[in-house]
Structure formats: structure tokens, C-alpha cells
Design a protein around this motif. Structure first.
Motif, PDB file in Angstrom:
ATOM      1  N   ASP A 102       0.847  -1.304   0.364  1.00 17.34           N
ATOM      2  CA  ASP A 102       0.176  -0.503  -0.005  1.00 17.34           C
ATOM      3  C   ASP A 102       0.733   1.279   0.076  1.00 17.34           C
ATOM      4  O   ASP A 102       0.593   2.409  -0.678  1.00 17.34           O
ATOM      5  CB  ASP A 102      -0.699  -0.043   1.082  1.00 17.34           C
ATOM      6  CG  ASP A 102      -1.945  -1.151   1.169  1.00 17.34           C
ATOM      7  OD1 ASP A 102      -2.582  -1.137   0.126  1.00 17.34           O
ATOM      8  OD2 ASP A 102      -3.115  -1.127   1.510  1.00 17.34           O
ATOM      9  N   ASP A 156       0.930  12.078   1.709  1.00 19.50           N
ATOM     10  CA  ASP A 156       0.821  11.241   1.024  1.00 19.50           C
ATOM     11  C   ASP A 156       2.144  10.868   0.201  1.00 19.50           C
ATOM     12  O   ASP A 156       2.673   9.728  -0.506  1.00 19.50           O
ATOM     13  CB  ASP A 156      -0.164  11.339  -0.526  1.00 19.50           C
ATOM     14  CG  ASP A 156       0.206  12.700  -1.053  1.00 19.50           C
ATOM     15  OD1 ASP A 156       0.357  13.757  -0.086  1.00 19.50           O
ATOM     16  OD2 ASP A 156       0.035  12.866  -2.103  1.00 19.50           O
ATOM     17  N   LEU A 204      -1.736   3.036  -1.976  1.00 17.96           N
ATOM     18  CA  LEU A 204      -3.116   3.256  -1.161  1.00 17.96           C
ATOM     19  C   LEU A 204      -4.173   4.617  -2.051  1.00 17.96           C
ATOM     20  O   LEU A 204      -5.351   4.865  -2.147  1.00 17.96           O
ATOM     21  CB  LEU A 204      -2.382   2.861   0.193  1.00 17.96           C
ATOM     22  CG  LEU A 204      -4.275   3.163   1.029  1.00 17.96           C
ATOM     23  CD1 LEU A 204      -5.271   2.179   0.484  1.00 17.96           C
ATOM     24  CD2 LEU A 204      -3.986   2.776   1.877  1.00 17.96           C
ATOM     25  N   TRP A 205      -2.633   5.820  -1.734  1.00 19.97           N
ATOM     26  CA  TRP A 205      -3.539   7.451  -2.134  1.00 19.97           C
ATOM     27  C   TRP A 205      -3.868   7.324  -3.465  1.00 19.97           C
ATOM     28  O   TRP A 205      -4.793   7.689  -3.280  1.00 19.97           O
ATOM     29  CB  TRP A 205      -2.197   7.904  -1.851  1.00 19.97           C
ATOM     30  CG  TRP A 205      -2.891   9.724  -1.739  1.00 19.97           C
ATOM     31  CD1 TRP A 205      -2.511  10.467  -3.109  1.00 19.97           C
ATOM     32  CD2 TRP A 205      -3.166  10.284  -0.414  1.00 19.97           C
ATOM     33  NE1 TRP A 205      -3.403  11.979  -2.344  1.00 19.97           N
ATOM     34  CE2 TRP A 205      -3.209  11.444  -0.392  1.00 19.97           C
ATOM     35  CE3 TRP A 205      -3.461   9.537   0.908  1.00 19.97           C
ATOM     36  CZ2 TRP A 205      -4.287  12.349   0.020  1.00 19.97           C
ATOM     37  CZ3 TRP A 205      -4.396  11.071   2.018  1.00 19.97           C
ATOM     38  CH2 TRP A 205      -4.448  11.678   1.632  1.00 19.97           C
ATOM     39  N   GLN A 227      -4.980   5.120  -5.367  1.00 20.80           N
ATOM     40  CA  GLN A 227      -6.265   4.002  -5.146  1.00 20.80           C
ATOM     41  C   GLN A 227      -7.413   4.453  -4.525  1.00 20.80           C
ATOM     42  O   GLN A 227      -8.632   4.125  -4.610  1.00 20.80           O
ATOM     43  CB  GLN A 227      -6.162   2.447  -4.997  1.00 20.80           C
ATOM     44  CG  GLN A 227      -4.796   2.213  -5.427  1.00 20.80           C
ATOM     45  CD  GLN A 227      -4.356   1.182  -5.168  1.00 20.80           C
ATOM     46  OE1 GLN A 227      -4.927   0.231  -4.315  1.00 20.80           O
ATOM     47  NE2 GLN A 227      -3.131   0.564  -5.993  1.00 20.80           N
ATOM     48  N   THR A 228      -8.200   5.530  -3.793  1.00 24.59           N
ATOM     49  CA  THR A 228      -8.366   6.430  -2.711  1.00 24.59           C
ATOM     50  C   THR A 228      -8.581   7.670  -3.582  1.00 24.59           C
ATOM     51  O   THR A 228      -8.376   8.385  -4.199  1.00 24.59           O
ATOM     52  CB  THR A 228      -8.018   5.930  -1.348  1.00 24.59           C
ATOM     53  OG1 THR A 228      -6.750   6.930  -1.483  1.00 24.59           O
ATOM     54  CG2 THR A 228      -8.080   4.433  -1.359  1.00 24.59           C
ATOM     55  N   ASN A 229     -10.338   7.561  -2.654  1.00 24.66           N
ATOM     56  CA  ASN A 229     -10.735   8.717  -3.130  1.00 24.66           C
ATOM     57  C   ASN A 229     -10.860  10.148  -2.570  1.00 24.66           C
ATOM     58  O   ASN A 229      -9.966   9.848  -0.968  1.00 24.66           O
ATOM     59  CB  ASN A 229     -12.140   8.920  -3.168  1.00 24.66           C
ATOM     60  CG  ASN A 229     -12.815   7.929  -2.355  1.00 24.66           C
ATOM     61  OD1 ASN A 229     -12.741   8.364  -1.060  1.00 24.66           O
ATOM     62  ND2 ASN A 229     -14.202   7.749  -2.446  1.00 24.66           N
ATOM     63  N   GLU A 265     -11.990   9.431   1.146  1.00 21.47           N
ATOM     64  CA  GLU A 265     -11.078   8.614   1.986  1.00 21.47           C
ATOM     65  C   GLU A 265      -9.325   8.113   1.976  1.00 21.47           C
ATOM     66  O   GLU A 265      -9.112   7.958   3.257  1.00 21.47           O
ATOM     67  CB  GLU A 265     -10.723   6.786   1.224  1.00 21.47           C
ATOM     68  CG  GLU A 265     -11.979   5.912   0.921  1.00 21.47           C
ATOM     69  CD  GLU A 265     -12.299   5.117  -0.632  1.00 21.47           C
ATOM     70  OE1 GLU A 265     -12.155   4.064  -0.608  1.00 21.47           O
ATOM     71  OE2 GLU A 265     -11.425   5.887  -1.378  1.00 21.47           O
ATOM     72  N   HIS A 266      -9.028   9.638   1.826  1.00 26.61           N
ATOM     73  CA  HIS A 266      -8.105  10.185   2.262  1.00 26.61           C
ATOM     74  C   HIS A 266      -7.676  10.672   3.270  1.00 26.61           C
ATOM     75  O   HIS A 266      -6.575  10.510   4.250  1.00 26.61           O
ATOM     76  CB  HIS A 266      -7.219  11.159   1.048  1.00 26.61           C
ATOM     77  CG  HIS A 266      -7.156  10.757  -0.261  1.00 26.61           C
ATOM     78  ND1 HIS A 266      -7.063  11.500  -1.414  1.00 26.61           N
ATOM     79  CD2 HIS A 266      -7.166   9.630  -0.524  1.00 26.61           C
ATOM     80  CE1 HIS A 266      -6.172  10.487  -2.630  1.00 26.61           C
ATOM     81  NE2 HIS A 266      -6.813   9.369  -1.874  1.00 26.61           N
ATOM     82  N   ILE A 300      -7.508   7.793   5.890  1.00 29.95           N
ATOM     83  CA  ILE A 300      -6.550   7.129   5.926  1.00 29.95           C
ATOM     84  C   ILE A 300      -5.161   8.422   7.015  1.00 29.95           C
ATOM     85  O   ILE A 300      -4.501   7.774   7.805  1.00 29.95           O
ATOM     86  CB  ILE A 300      -5.774   6.857   4.173  1.00 29.95           C
ATOM     87  CG1 ILE A 300      -6.253   6.460   3.540  1.00 29.95           C
ATOM     88  CG2 ILE A 300      -4.506   7.288   4.621  1.00 29.95           C
ATOM     89  CD1 ILE A 300      -6.008   6.329   2.181  1.00 29.95           C
TER      90      ILE A 300
END
Length: 201
Positions: free
Chosen positions: A3, A114, A152-153, A155-157, A160-161, A164
Motif C-alpha cells: 500500500d 501522501d 493506496l493514495w 487508489q482512493t478518493n 478515504e484520504h 487514512i
């Protein structure tokens, strides 16, 4: 581990060697961030800006105490007029901060969480250098250097950020429950801007 892997795993010193004296978010987001700092900073506070650069977006009228930048490019840091001092360090090689325990009232990080490949260790350090009740503020938008942000960053919106970033505070065990302020100036029309923050226990 996967990730936090990145497309470009070459030495970060190579990528950040060339100065970039540009904003990494649009003017509307910059204005919103500076206004947020204006409302949340107090004169005389000691502030550490990690992943710092040539601009910290702090209010020009704010009179800080010891204002320190910790970043990758010495030329960029030398051009930041709001810093009392600065240190050059690659936190992805050595995530320890060169500062004493409980030496800052605020820690800021502008659209850069990130890029930190050792977030567990970095957030332990944020907690270590903050005074009790001190606040860490992470500003998050939707722009990045995709080759240097973790998988991971990418792949996410936005939502979600936020979770995280908040989880880094939570799992460090050093902070009160984190929260988020949405200060996006023109939702859907300009860069979003979120502040994920937490107070040191």
C-alpha cells in the motif's frame, strides 16, 4: 507494505533536487488554507512545518515564535520568508525529527502526507515534538506527484484520504480523536481543501 509502495522508488533526493517555486494547489485553495491558519494560529506560537518548501501559506500578519521548516530542498527552504530556521532531511530515509520533545505548539503539513513512506514513525515524531494540547494540522487536496505518492493514495478518493490521514493519528496512540474541517472554497469548481487535525494528549 504494498500500500505504501510507489511507482518511483528511486532516491527522493533526486526527485526533489530541482527547486519548484510554484504552488501545488490553486489560488482559491491557498487563500482558504491561509484563512484557516489565520483563525487557528496565535501570535507567539512555535510552529513546525514538515515537508516544507518555499512557502508555508501562513498569514503574513501572524507573528510566530520559533517557526521551523523541515523539508527536502535547501534552496526552496531558504526562500521561505516565514521561517525562523530550517533543516534539510529526507524523512523517508530517517523519519526522526531533529528537535527536542515538547518544543512546538503546532505542526503543519501541506498536501504532502501522501509522500511519507514511514507514516507510523513520522506521526510518533509529530506527537513527540508537540506540547500537550498542541495541534497537528494536515492539509489535504486532490493534487499530487503520482510517481511519488503511495499506491493506496492513488487508489482512493478524497473521503478515504481523510480517513487514512486520521488513522495515522489514531494508531500512533499519542493524540485525541482526530477531526476534519472541509474548507474547500468552491466545491466542484476549484481544488478541494480538507484539514485533518488532532491534539496531542
Amino acid at each position: 507494505e504494498q500500500d505504501l509502495a510507489r511507482m518511483d522508488e528511486s532516491n527522493d533526493n533526486i526527485f526533489y533536487d530541482s527547486p519548484r517555486l510554484v504552488y501545488h494547489i490553486d489560488d482559491f485553495a491557498v487563500t482558504a488554507l491561509t484563512q484557516y491558519y489565520k483563525e487557528n494560529f496565535k501570535d507567539g506560537e512555535d510552529v513546525l512545518d514538515i515537508c516544507s518548501s518555499w512557502v508555508s501559506h501562513y498569514p503574513t500578519e501572524w507573528k510566530g515564535g520559533n517557526v521551523v521548516g523541515l523539508g527536502m530542498n535547501e534552496f526552496e527552504l531558504s526562500k521561505n520568508p516565514q521561517l525562523s530556521s530550517y533543516d534539510v532531511k529526507d524523512l523517508n530515509v530517517d523519519p526522526t525529527f531533529p528537535y527536542e520533545d515538547a518544543s512546538f505548539d503546532k505542526v503543519t503539513c501541506v498536501v504532502s502526507v501522501d509522500y511519507l513512506t514511514k507514516p507510523k514513525e513520522v506521526f510518533k515524531e509529530i506527537g513527540r515534538v508537540l506540547r500537550p494540547g498542541g495541534v497537528a494540522m494536515l492539509s489535504i487536496s486532490n493534487r499530487c506527484f503520482p510517481t511519488k505518492a503511495w499506491n493506496l493514495w492513488l487508489q482512493t478518493n478524497d473521503l478515504e484520504h481523510i480517513f487514512i490521514a486520521g488513522s495515522f493519528f489514531h494508531y500512533s496512540g499519542l493524540f485525541e480523536p482526530p477531526s476534519c474541517d472541509d474548507i474547500s472554497p468552491n466545491p466542484g469548481k476549484s481544488d478541494p481543501m480538507f484539514i485533518v487535525k488532532a491534539s496531542k494528549k
